[in-house]
Design an enzyme around this catalytic site. Sequence first.
Site, PDB file in Angstrom:
ATOM      1  N   GLY A 191       0.862  -1.184   0.000  1.00 22.79           N
ATOM      2  CA  GLY A 191       0.000   0.000   0.000  1.00 22.79           C
ATOM      3  C   GLY A 191       0.899   1.235   0.000  1.00 22.79           C
ATOM      4  CB  ALA A 192       4.286   1.664  -1.442  1.00 23.92           C
ATOM      5  N   GLY A 246      -0.347   4.653  -0.830  1.00 21.82           N
ATOM      6  CA  GLY A 246      -1.471   5.143  -0.019  1.00 21.82           C
ATOM      7  C   GLY A 246      -1.105   6.337   0.841  1.00 21.82           C
ATOM      8  CE  LYS A 286      -8.714   2.784  13.191  1.00 21.40           C
ATOM      9  NZ  LYS A 286      -9.649   3.341  12.479  1.00 21.40           N
ATOM     10  CG  HIS A 288      -2.817   6.007  15.539  1.00 21.35           C
ATOM     11  ND1 HIS A 288      -4.063   5.716  15.074  1.00 21.35           N
ATOM     12  CD2 HIS A 288      -2.857   7.316  15.873  1.00 21.35           C
ATOM     13  CE1 HIS A 288      -4.808   6.792  15.131  1.00 21.35           C
ATOM     14  NE2 HIS A 288      -4.112   7.788  15.610  1.00 21.35           N
ATOM     15  CE  LYS A 316      -3.265   9.599  19.338  1.00 19.28           C
ATOM     16  NZ  LYS A 316      -2.969  10.678  18.421  1.00 19.28           N
ATOM     17  CG  HIS A 365      -8.143   4.597  18.150  1.00 17.14           C
ATOM     18  ND1 HIS A 365      -7.133   3.757  17.773  1.00 17.14           N
ATOM     19  CD2 HIS A 365      -8.505   5.250  17.012  1.00 17.14           C
ATOM     20  CE1 HIS A 365      -6.904   3.887  16.472  1.00 17.14           C
ATOM     21  NE2 HIS A 365      -7.726   4.780  15.995  1.00 17.14           N
TER      22      HIS A 365
HETATM   23  C1  BG6 Z   1      -8.095   6.868  12.968  1.00 13.40           C
HETATM   24  C2  BG6 Z   1      -9.511   6.958  12.498  1.00 13.40           C
HETATM   25  O1  BG6 Z   1      -7.791   5.571  13.424  1.00 13.40           O
HETATM   26  O2  BG6 Z   1      -7.882   7.797  14.028  1.00 13.40           O
HETATM   27  C3  BG6 Z   1      -9.846   8.368  12.074  1.00 13.40           C
HETATM   28  O3  BG6 Z   1      -9.709   6.057  11.442  1.00 13.40           O
HETATM   29  C4  BG6 Z   1      -9.535   9.340  13.180  1.00 13.40           C
HETATM   30  O4  BG6 Z   1     -11.210   8.477  11.686  1.00 13.40           O
HETATM   31  C5  BG6 Z   1      -8.108   9.140  13.652  1.00 13.40           C
HETATM   32  O5  BG6 Z   1      -9.716  10.665  12.700  1.00 13.40           O
HETATM   33  C6  BG6 Z   1      -7.815   9.997  14.860  1.00 13.40           C
HETATM   34  O6  BG6 Z   1      -6.462   9.902  15.172  1.00 13.40           O
HETATM   35  P1  BG6 Z   1      -5.728  11.086  15.941  1.00 13.40           P
HETATM   36  O7  BG6 Z   1      -4.377  10.520  16.237  1.00 13.40           O
HETATM   37  O8  BG6 Z   1      -5.709  12.247  14.993  1.00 13.40           O
HETATM   38  O9  BG6 Z   1      -6.542  11.370  17.152  1.00 13.40           O
END
Ligand code: BG6
Length: 482
Positions: A11-12, A14, A140, A170, A174, A233
């Site tokens: 997916g390079a 992307g 995800k 991700h 943080k 998340h």
């Molecule tokens: C992503 C979602 O995983 O996280 C997005 O798919 C969302 O819809 C984003 O905007 C938010 O990430 P962050 O790091 O900007 O809060």
Amino acid sequence: MNPPIQIVIFGASGDLTARKLVPALLGLAQKGSADLQLIGVARRPLTDTGFRAQLRGQLPEADRGAFEAFQGCIHYVQGDVEGDLEGLAKRLDALGPSVGRLFYLSLRPNLFVPAVENLACAGLLAQENGDPWRRVVIEKPFGWDLASARALNHTLHRLLREEQIYRIDHYLGKETVQNLFAFRFNNAIFEPLWNRHHIELVQITVAEELGVERGRAAYYDTVGALRDMLQNHMLQILALVAMEPPSSLDPETIRDQKVNVLKSIRLWPSEPCVRGRYGPGDIGGQTVKGYLQEDGVGADSDAETYVALRAEIVNWRWSGVPFLLRHGKRLPKRFSEVRVQFKVPPIQLFDRFGEDARTLPDGLTCSLRPNHLTLSIQPREALSLGFGVKVPGSGMTMAPAELAFDYRDRFGGQTAPAYERLLLDALQGDPTLFLRDDEVEASWQLADTVCKSPLLEYPAGSWGPPEAENLFHGCEGGWSRG
Ligand code: BG6
């Protein structure tokens, strides 16, 4: 000198590659954290030079210097994950020996299985004792519901050992999210309070000003806010807030505790969920479209852009404490935080200062509590503890006050981007901040029980459907405004 690590990104071409992955790798290369080769794979025909030029054009200005220094280590292979990957295998070998290979699947979810099957077919995943390591990072969404997540885990386990699989979220990269864990388990003063005896409720918010970004509607419309943010998340944040202390920092011990708490979450029995969708409105003086008018969204869409729910954790520590989770797009401001609201003393001796009562939409009133601990995740990276102090004068009136800490003041805002930290951990073979198979399944188990309540429209730039305030029934407080 050790041979480099080969990082193969599927997916390079992307968006994620240019926006997050390459800047993260440049950060690692610049800091000398690892010796790297990047191999991009995508379907379009490109040479190494063409791929480098494409990336250069997409990268943020701030990364250009690092890119020029690193670009000699960037390569490109034209390949289709649904086809034969022998060509990729040959090219990787031709680039010379490596200490390990990381395959990053930045792909549509329906391509995860074919990609892993074809990597295995080309002999790229085999790892016997003493071989260079082979790991796969999966973005995800990991499945669509519990059944599909289980099926995906099952297929992956036919081809990979669990310790080769890095399911990325991700938010766990943080600093402020990692600090939820560190703050709790390094500061013994909070532990005696961290339970149903002293905490009245916990609210977790991820509010975004953004709507559905350009080019994302096709994905977003199939998932909605619940599957896009809350199932992954936000439940990860909740797990870190509510888990039991692990006996060590061993990755499996930590993940065991997270799984335990995720398995104990239940929705509140009556009307636990509010879904919403933004209509046209105003944000910061700018008129914005409604969700249904966004490019790529079908007129019959049923995707929510707002979800709020009330859950409880059925275990010894938390039984009876409401956990209120809320996420929405096109809200008035971007902020993510955890707010822990403590109980009031058994007898109210003092007058409260000013108007600190709120009225719920159905007419019930509730007053705010003086003690809360707010862990701000973003954009402010901070912590504050609220308490009441006596207003100077002859009366005995209390006013709210705060003790505050801000990462920027203490550390100068030097936090590494989430993807940089997570990629480094994956390269070093540390799975602590990645999701284990049973963790993903436990999250889906809860998400699957959230029923499709009616979709309520809220104007962009508002705080979402007012009905979400009713989730506070029986307790005092209201949704934080950040
Ligand atoms: C992503 C979602 O995983 O996280 C997005 O798919 C969302 O819809 C984003 O905007 C938010 O990430 P962050 O790091 O900007 O809060």
